[in-house]
Enzyme design. Structure first.
Site, short mmCIF file in Angstrom:
data_model
loop_
_atom_site.label_atom_id
_atom_site.label_comp_id
_atom_site.label_asym_id
_atom_site.label_seq_id
_atom_site.Cartn_x
_atom_site.Cartn_y
_atom_site.Cartn_z
N SER A 106 74.37 41.62 53.35
CA SER A 106 74.31 40.19 53.65
C SER A 106 75.67 39.53 53.42
CB SER A 106 73.28 39.51 52.74
OG SER A 106 72.03 40.14 52.88
N1 SAH Z 1 70.90 43.97 49.40
C1 SAH Z 1 71.28 44.92 50.39
C2 SAH Z 1 70.70 44.51 51.72
C3 SAH Z 1 70.42 45.69 52.56
S1 SAH Z 1 69.52 45.33 54.02
C4 SAH Z 1 72.79 45.07 50.45
O1 SAH Z 1 73.49 44.22 49.89
O2 SAH Z 1 73.27 46.03 51.04
C5 SAH Z 1 67.86 45.51 53.48
C6 SAH Z 1 67.47 46.81 52.87
O3 SAH Z 1 66.04 46.79 52.68
C7 SAH Z 1 67.76 48.04 53.73
O4 SAH Z 1 68.49 48.96 52.99
C8 SAH Z 1 66.37 48.56 54.11
O5 SAH Z 1 66.31 49.97 54.24
C9 SAH Z 1 65.53 48.08 52.94
N2 SAH Z 1 64.09 47.98 53.21
C10 SAH Z 1 63.46 47.60 54.35
N3 SAH Z 1 62.12 47.67 54.20
C11 SAH Z 1 61.89 48.09 52.92
C12 SAH Z 1 60.73 48.38 52.17
N4 SAH Z 1 59.49 48.25 52.67
N5 SAH Z 1 60.88 48.80 50.89
C13 SAH Z 1 62.11 48.97 50.36
N6 SAH Z 1 63.26 48.72 51.02
C14 SAH Z 1 63.15 48.29 52.29
#
Ligand code: SAH
Length: 215
Positions: free
Chosen positions: A65
């Site tokens: 993000s």
């Molecule tokens: N905070 C992270 C944002 C990554 S994007 C950063 O700074 O990089 C969101 C993340 O949520 C992704 O890695 C994706 O794989 C994960 N995600 C999506 N659905 C999910 C679920 N049901 N349980 C756990 N993680 C999930």
């Protein structure tokens, strides 16, 4: 944090000034953000853009993000006398996780993509961040063993607020999440009180969708 790869001072000054102008004013949070080299969390080809006000790809179809959104969501979680136990859904590249690890006593972070989480765990361990428990699972169910949480942050967008997460929120707990509402996403802050959950809409946002099951 244990790294000699700091944010270049001239970059840091502008980066922090921009966050302040966007309303990220909590001093402790700004100090933590200042100490974490964001360029180490993105592919080296993108490292020059790491301090721009943008979301960037981190592989596996996921994104880190923008600094403003990370700052804003984290600021909404902070309550000075209740910073013990935080749950993060969506470890991703670990930038948000690192921030939480320096603000809270204990972090539990859940990621559904195992390879991504393994890579992130290595990186954060190399920084000496030790108060983090990594769980490879579907975050819809939270992590009951470490409940109740002072704060819960979701960094992928669900279509409804998962009941299990509400149940795992402590008595004065805060939860911040990008809720998908018929295709558009809104950032919400929930606050647990003795009279029930208070829910406040904060902003329009754009996150990757929360997906059921693991990979
Ligand atoms: N905070 C992270 C944002 C990554 S994007 C950063 O700074 O990089 C969101 C993340 O949520 C992704 O890695 C994706 O794989 C994960 N995600 C999506 N659905 C999910 C679920 N049901 N349980 C756990 N993680 C999930």
């Amino acid at each position: 944090m244990n790294t000699d790869k700091k944010i270049p001072p001239e970059v840091k000054k502008l980066f922090i000034e921009r966050l302040i102008s966007q309303g990220i004013t909590n001093k402790k949070l700004l100090n933590v953000i200042s100490s974490i080299p964001r360029h180490l969390f993105v592919e080296s080809a993108l490292s020059r853009r790491a301090y721009d006000d943008d979301a960037l790809p981190i592989g596996y179809g996921q994104t880190i993000s923008s600094p403003y959104i990370v700052g804003k969501m984290t600021q909404l979680l902070i309550e000075n006398d209740s910073m013990n136990n935080v749950l993060e859904i969506g470890t991703g590249c670990g930038y948000q996780t690192a921030i939480l690890s320096l603000l809270f006593k204990k972090v539990t972070t859940i990621e559904r993509i195992e390879k991504l989480q393994t890579k992130t765990k290595k990186l954060l361990s190399s920084f000496g961040l030790k108060n983090i428990k990594y769980i490879h699972a579907d975050g819809h169910h939270g992590y009951k063993i470490n409940q109740p949480y002072d704060a819960i942050i979701m960094t992928a967008s669900p279509i409804e607020i998962p009941d299990d997460l509400i149940r795992q929120l402590g008595i004065t707990g805060r939860m911040v999440l990008p809720l998908n509402d018929k295709g558009s996403q809104k950032l919400f802050r929930l606050k647990n009180t003795k009279n029930g959950i208070l829910k406040k809409e904060v902003d329009d946002v754009k996150f990757v969708p929360m997906i059921k099951g693991i990979a």
